[in-house]
Design a protein around this motif. Sequence first.
Motif, mmCIF file in Angstrom:
data_model
loop_
_atom_site.group_PDB
_atom_site.id
_atom_site.type_symbol
_atom_site.label_atom_id
_atom_site.label_comp_id
_atom_site.label_asym_id
_atom_site.label_seq_id
_atom_site.Cartn_x
_atom_site.Cartn_y
_atom_site.Cartn_z
ATOM 1 N N VAL A 36 -0.158 -12.846 8.195
ATOM 2 C CA VAL A 36 -0.026 -13.698 9.428
ATOM 3 C C VAL A 36 -0.582 -12.609 10.541
ATOM 4 O O VAL A 36 -1.155 -12.859 11.545
ATOM 5 N N SER A 37 0.120 -11.444 10.747
ATOM 6 C CA SER A 37 -0.368 -10.457 11.756
ATOM 7 C C SER A 37 -1.951 -10.299 11.874
ATOM 8 O O SER A 37 -2.647 -10.335 12.833
ATOM 9 N N ARG A 38 -2.401 -10.284 10.642
ATOM 10 C CA ARG A 38 -3.862 -9.767 10.387
ATOM 11 C C ARG A 38 -4.616 -11.247 11.108
ATOM 12 O O ARG A 38 -5.704 -11.020 11.643
ATOM 13 N N VAL A 39 -4.058 -12.405 10.961
ATOM 14 C CA VAL A 39 -4.902 -13.565 11.263
ATOM 15 C C VAL A 39 -4.740 -13.566 12.872
ATOM 16 O O VAL A 39 -5.608 -13.679 13.509
ATOM 17 N N PHE A 40 -3.665 -13.221 13.415
ATOM 18 C CA PHE A 40 -3.654 -13.397 14.901
ATOM 19 C C PHE A 40 -4.117 -12.168 15.600
ATOM 20 O O PHE A 40 -4.431 -12.216 16.848
ATOM 21 N N GLY A 70 -8.273 -12.433 11.733
ATOM 22 C CA GLY A 70 -8.409 -12.922 10.407
ATOM 23 C C GLY A 70 -9.150 -11.523 9.485
ATOM 24 O O GLY A 70 -9.680 -11.906 8.313
ATOM 25 N N GLU A 71 -8.925 -10.628 9.962
ATOM 26 C CA GLU A 71 -9.844 -9.303 9.099
ATOM 27 C C GLU A 71 -9.115 -9.156 7.786
ATOM 28 O O GLU A 71 -7.876 -9.093 7.700
ATOM 29 N N ARG A 72 -9.862 -9.240 6.608
ATOM 30 C CA ARG A 72 -9.367 -9.289 5.305
ATOM 31 C C ARG A 72 -8.543 -10.223 4.788
ATOM 32 O O ARG A 72 -7.622 -10.036 4.095
ATOM 33 N N VAL A 73 -8.823 -11.444 5.608
ATOM 34 C CA VAL A 73 -7.909 -12.609 4.900
ATOM 35 C C VAL A 73 -8.882 -13.688 4.670
ATOM 36 O O VAL A 73 -10.068 -13.878 5.192
ATOM 37 N N SER A 74 -8.674 -14.238 3.525
ATOM 38 C CA SER A 74 -9.683 -15.362 2.889
ATOM 39 C C SER A 74 -9.612 -16.312 3.822
ATOM 40 O O SER A 74 -8.884 -16.782 4.733
ATOM 41 N N ARG A 78 -7.439 1.633 3.237
ATOM 42 C CA ARG A 78 -7.642 0.099 2.627
ATOM 43 C C ARG A 78 -6.868 -0.820 3.530
ATOM 44 O O ARG A 78 -7.314 -1.959 3.666
ATOM 45 N N ALA A 79 -5.816 -0.337 4.347
ATOM 46 C CA ALA A 79 -5.401 -1.246 5.337
ATOM 47 C C ALA A 79 -5.699 -1.340 6.500
ATOM 48 O O ALA A 79 -5.515 -1.869 7.612
ATOM 49 N N GLY A 80 -7.083 -0.647 6.550
ATOM 50 C CA GLY A 80 -7.615 -0.943 7.878
ATOM 51 C C GLY A 80 -7.013 -0.008 8.892
ATOM 52 O O GLY A 80 -7.593 -0.085 10.211
ATOM 53 N N ARG A 81 -6.644 0.917 8.654
ATOM 54 C CA ARG A 81 -5.836 2.059 9.727
ATOM 55 C C ARG A 81 -6.388 3.541 9.451
ATOM 56 O O ARG A 81 -7.244 3.780 8.621
ATOM 57 N N ALA A 138 2.390 5.972 -2.845
ATOM 58 C CA ALA A 138 1.681 6.117 -1.536
ATOM 59 C C ALA A 138 1.276 4.586 -1.333
ATOM 60 O O ALA A 138 1.141 4.070 -0.228
ATOM 61 N N ALA A 139 0.553 3.708 -2.227
ATOM 62 C CA ALA A 139 0.526 2.455 -2.095
ATOM 63 C C ALA A 139 1.629 1.627 -1.718
ATOM 64 O O ALA A 139 1.557 0.728 -0.525
ATOM 65 N N ARG A 140 2.586 1.688 -2.023
ATOM 66 C CA ARG A 140 3.895 0.651 -1.994
ATOM 67 C C ARG A 140 4.339 1.402 -0.556
ATOM 68 O O ARG A 140 4.713 0.392 0.215
ATOM 69 N N ALA A 141 4.222 2.609 -0.092
ATOM 70 C CA ALA A 141 4.637 2.767 1.031
ATOM 71 C C ALA A 141 3.840 2.317 2.449
ATOM 72 O O ALA A 141 4.431 1.854 3.223
ATOM 73 N N VAL A 142 2.379 2.552 2.175
ATOM 74 C CA VAL A 142 1.528 1.752 3.182
ATOM 75 C C VAL A 142 1.816 0.307 3.420
ATOM 76 O O VAL A 142 2.016 -0.211 4.499
#
Length: 349
Positions: free
Chosen positions: A21-25, A29-33, A91-94, A296-300
Amino acid sequence: MPRQPTMEDVARAAGVSRSTVSRVFQNDGERVSPDTLIAVHEAATRLGYVHNLVASGLAMRHGRQLGLLIRDGTNPAYGHLLAETNRAVERAGRTLISVTASRHDYGTAEVAGLRRLLGQRVAGVFVGTGVTAAEDLVETVTSVPLMIVGRPNEHPRIESISYDERAHGRTVADEIAAHGHRRVVVLTAPLLYSRVFDLRIRSLVERCAELGISILPVDLLPVEQGVVRALDTARQEGASCIVCPVDYVALDLLRAAAARDVRIPEDVSTLGFDGLGDGLDLVGLATVRLPVEEVAARAVERMEELLVAAQEDHEGPLASAPPPARHTLVEGEIVPGRTLGPVPAHLRG
């Protein structure tokens, strides 16, 4: 007055995570289908949710940078953690900003490094070190989400995604017992040198006591002398195995053994921890491989959730108390190697 719907309400209604939801607003909508985008907007409309741009600006005021405090990049465990965290952050766009503390500094450089990261106005901080006490971390980082990565942590105010070092110590003890060893030299280091080493070895010693294995502790420091003391103790006391708290110490032990014509494992076996150095397979070192990529993946992923939660705090009424921190443990796997063999014939009986 009815409570205003929050981003969490929208996420629940749309059947997605709060970070989605955060990425949508926040990110158009980056990286959201497309289907997810529609579902989130429909849920927001149905609930009467209006995204608070002012609160969003507060939560995202540090931009898209995350910080990582790492210790001794020459140590393969930390080097791999840095690389995998950077991949997961990208991968998270950061963007990841890292600070490396000195291997031989006992905490001062780590606190200074945290302050440098905060000075870069990062949105959140990962701490991937094994020395500074959790209480000191809490006092240093108060303005952004903080997470310990790699080392075990139980502090109620600090999130963590950690290697299960207690399980690793027990696993090594079980592996030693399975090869018939009943008298073992263990290299030990002060808690101040490494909390991770201390936990590994304490867990191993506890499990050995359960299995009826005798432990002969030997001081690790300084490492060059510690490995020689371990070899001498094994010979003098009839021990058939030497446990090292980390792979680089095990490699030093192999060098010292070669210089003294001690055969591994024909005269004495040895094991380490980490399983990440290049060429360990060629050496044949028996060890435990840390699950660095998964941690690392779960931490991010969890950091993204914490950042969304921080935004929710700005949007809605303040909670009476923050929720308890989550502590997740991820177990690695034993790596068999030629350095762990059966008890030598002259020590049996």
